[in-house]
Design a protein around this motif. Structure first.
Motif, PDB file in Angstrom:
ATOM      1  N   ALA A  42      -6.121  -7.902  -3.474  1.00  0.00           N
ATOM      2  CA  ALA A  42      -5.837  -6.477  -2.901  1.00  0.00           C
ATOM      3  C   ALA A  42      -4.515  -6.529  -2.632  1.00  0.00           C
ATOM      4  O   ALA A  42      -3.633  -7.405  -2.147  1.00  0.00           O
ATOM      5  CB  ALA A  42      -6.810  -6.206  -1.772  1.00  0.00           C
ATOM      6  N   HIS A  47      -2.647   1.676   0.360  1.00  0.00           N
ATOM      7  CA  HIS A  47      -1.849   1.237  -0.854  1.00  0.00           C
ATOM      8  C   HIS A  47      -1.687   2.701  -1.587  1.00  0.00           C
ATOM      9  O   HIS A  47      -2.290   3.524  -1.632  1.00  0.00           O
ATOM     10  CB  HIS A  47      -2.515   0.502  -1.856  1.00  0.00           C
ATOM     11  N   TRP A  97     -12.761   9.522  -7.744  1.00  0.00           N
ATOM     12  CA  TRP A  97     -13.640   8.224  -6.624  1.00  0.00           C
ATOM     13  C   TRP A  97     -15.128   8.997  -6.508  1.00  0.00           C
ATOM     14  O   TRP A  97     -15.209   9.941  -5.610  1.00  0.00           O
ATOM     15  CB  TRP A  97     -12.899   7.877  -5.574  1.00  0.00           C
ATOM     16  N   THR A 128     -10.617  -1.014   2.972  1.00  0.00           N
ATOM     17  CA  THR A 128      -9.551  -1.230   1.871  1.00  0.00           C
ATOM     18  C   THR A 128      -8.072  -1.017   2.435  1.00  0.00           C
ATOM     19  O   THR A 128      -7.938   0.165   3.129  1.00  0.00           O
ATOM     20  CB  THR A 128      -9.827  -0.151   0.643  1.00  0.00           C
ATOM     21  N   GLY A 155      -6.498   4.805   1.511  1.00  0.00           N
ATOM     22  CA  GLY A 155      -7.255   3.502   1.919  1.00  0.00           C
ATOM     23  C   GLY A 155      -8.612   3.908   2.206  1.00  0.00           C
ATOM     24  O   GLY A 155      -9.138   5.073   1.831  1.00  0.00           O
ATOM     25  N   LEU A 204     -15.298  -7.639   0.459  1.00  0.00           N
ATOM     26  CA  LEU A 204     -14.667  -6.297  -0.358  1.00  0.00           C
ATOM     27  C   LEU A 204     -15.115  -6.640  -1.849  1.00  0.00           C
ATOM     28  O   LEU A 204     -14.175  -6.806  -2.749  1.00  0.00           O
ATOM     29  CB  LEU A 204     -13.276  -6.186  -0.037  1.00  0.00           C
ATOM     30  N   MET A 229     -12.090  -8.618  -3.409  1.00  0.00           N
ATOM     31  CA  MET A 229     -10.734  -8.335  -3.357  1.00  0.00           C
ATOM     32  C   MET A 229      -9.762  -8.797  -2.257  1.00  0.00           C
ATOM     33  O   MET A 229      -8.620  -8.896  -2.351  1.00  0.00           O
ATOM     34  CB  MET A 229     -10.565  -6.672  -3.154  1.00  0.00           C
ATOM     35  N   LEU A 230     -10.583  -9.697  -1.189  1.00  0.00           N
ATOM     36  CA  LEU A 230      -9.981 -10.111  -0.264  1.00  0.00           C
ATOM     37  C   LEU A 230      -9.870 -11.547   0.141  1.00  0.00           C
ATOM     38  O   LEU A 230      -8.985 -12.164   0.893  1.00  0.00           O
ATOM     39  CB  LEU A 230     -10.464  -9.469   1.180  1.00  0.00           C
ATOM     40  N   ILE A 259     -16.642  -0.545  -6.283  1.00  0.00           N
ATOM     41  CA  ILE A 259     -16.685  -1.387  -4.888  1.00  0.00           C
ATOM     42  C   ILE A 259     -17.719  -0.985  -4.026  1.00  0.00           C
ATOM     43  O   ILE A 259     -18.073   0.340  -3.651  1.00  0.00           O
ATOM     44  CB  ILE A 259     -15.250  -0.863  -4.134  1.00  0.00           C
ATOM     45  N   ASP A 302      -2.056   3.666  -5.872  1.00  0.00           N
ATOM     46  CA  ASP A 302      -2.392   2.703  -7.127  1.00  0.00           C
ATOM     47  C   ASP A 302      -1.407   2.475  -7.997  1.00  0.00           C
ATOM     48  O   ASP A 302      -1.431   1.487  -8.827  1.00  0.00           O
ATOM     49  CB  ASP A 302      -3.608   3.651  -8.020  1.00  0.00           C
ATOM     50  N   LYS A 319     -19.241  -1.696  -0.441  1.00  0.00           N
ATOM     51  CA  LYS A 319     -19.183  -2.497   0.656  1.00  0.00           C
ATOM     52  C   LYS A 319     -20.400  -2.744   1.239  1.00  0.00           C
ATOM     53  O   LYS A 319     -21.462  -2.110   1.673  1.00  0.00           O
ATOM     54  CB  LYS A 319     -18.383  -1.545   1.686  1.00  0.00           C
ATOM     55  N   GLN A 324     -15.776  -6.385  -5.766  1.00  0.00           N
ATOM     56  CA  GLN A 324     -15.447  -5.232  -6.592  1.00  0.00           C
ATOM     57  C   GLN A 324     -15.847  -5.684  -7.990  1.00  0.00           C
ATOM     58  O   GLN A 324     -15.824  -6.695  -8.514  1.00  0.00           O
ATOM     59  CB  GLN A 324     -13.728  -5.071  -6.858  1.00  0.00           C
TER      60      GLN A 324
END
Ligand code: NI
Length: 288
Positions: free
Chosen positions: A190, A133, A152, A130, A221, A78, A66-67, A120, A135, A122, A80
């Protein structure tokens, strides 16, 4: 409810009662204890780890960092995996899936559908935070809903050392904040909210098999993983698709976004499918 047995429905509803529907309405998130039955956890972790170790779906863009803005190789911080159940169909047969679906139907109504699924994982010590944000900021042209409910699920005990979820209570009743891609790089996946106020944020530690539900506008986050173990989480997102809710114009921060993941997805897609997708998007933008 599909093939859900009456006993399972009762268990799912009891789980939602315990978490309190009122918490969800008030705060925009709510904890559900023991969503995953303990006997299902070992196999879930094993299947999940196998997908990550094999980088399932890398070539078609389902697996990505993601990063990472360069996909340069090296250790991902990160990683995913999109749609893990497409790569391991057993995941769609789990109690986890059934119970999350029953809760979504209770909250959103009987027409709720699974619209997005991702994992995800980690890595120990280097797993990155993360970004904060909402969604909703990632809903792009063609998304047929404006509100979603995410479930989640923690596959091991998760706290502030391992990188648990962080929420700003009540933020689901506020506006959608402006977002940007990480580093303002159109190739990064991301999104992060720009200067969010997180002074009221709370951490939500969970035990293995617990889940936390959140609304698509709730500001959230997750922390870095500073522990010695991977932090495994899987998210099931539900919504009620409706053509009248179709998003026809991208948010500014999604315009021109084209990630390394998108590039792999596109190059793995057969030409007729590529053309069909382009035509569909054009028609949506034109309002048909
Ligand atoms: Ni999120």
């Amino acid at each position: 409810m599909g093939s859900l047995a009456v006993g399972e429905i009762r268990r799912a509803q009891a789980a939602m009662d315990a978490a309190s529907r009122a918490d969800y309405e008030r705060d925009g998130f709510a904890v559900v204890r023991n969503l995953v039955p303990p006997e299902e956890l070992p196999k879930l972790r094993q299947v999940y780890d196998g997908l990550f170790e094999n980088k399932a779906g890398w070539e078609r863009g389902d697996f990505f960092d993601m990063l990472d803005t360069g996909e340069k190789g090296g250790q991902m911080t990160l990683p995913q995996l999109a749609w893990p159940s497409k790569h391991a169909p057993w995941l769609a047969e789990t109690q986890m899936r059934r119970r999350a679906t029953a809760i979504a139907e209770e909250v959103l109504g009987p027409r709720a559908e699974l619209v997005w699924e991702f994992a995800i994982r980690k890595p120990p010590k280097v797993g990155a935070p993360t970004p904060w944000h909402q969604d909703e900021a990632s809903f792009t042209v063609g998304t047929p809903y404006r509100v979603a409910l995410s479930c989640w699920v923690a596959l091991q005990d998760t706290d502030e050392v391992t990188g648990c979820m962080l929420y700003v209570p009540g933020s689901h009743r506020g506006p959608l904040l402006p977002h940007q891609t990480v580093g303002n790089d159109a190739r990064a996946h991301a999104l992060g909210a720009i200067d969010p106020d997180v002074t009221q944020a709370v951490a939500v530690p969970l035990r293995a098999g617990d889940a936390v539900l959140h609304h698509s506008r709730t500001l959230h986050g997750a922390g870095a993983n500073r522990s010695e173990e991977p932090r495994r989480a899987i998210t099931l997102e539900f919504a009620v698709p409706d053509k009248s809710a179709l998003i026809r114009r991208d948010f500014a921060w999604n315009q021109g976004k084209f990630t390394y993941r998108d590039e792999r997805e596109l190059s793995a897609m057969p030409l007729p499918q590529r053309i069909k997708r382009r035509v569909k998007q054009t028609l949506i933008k034109l309002g048909w």
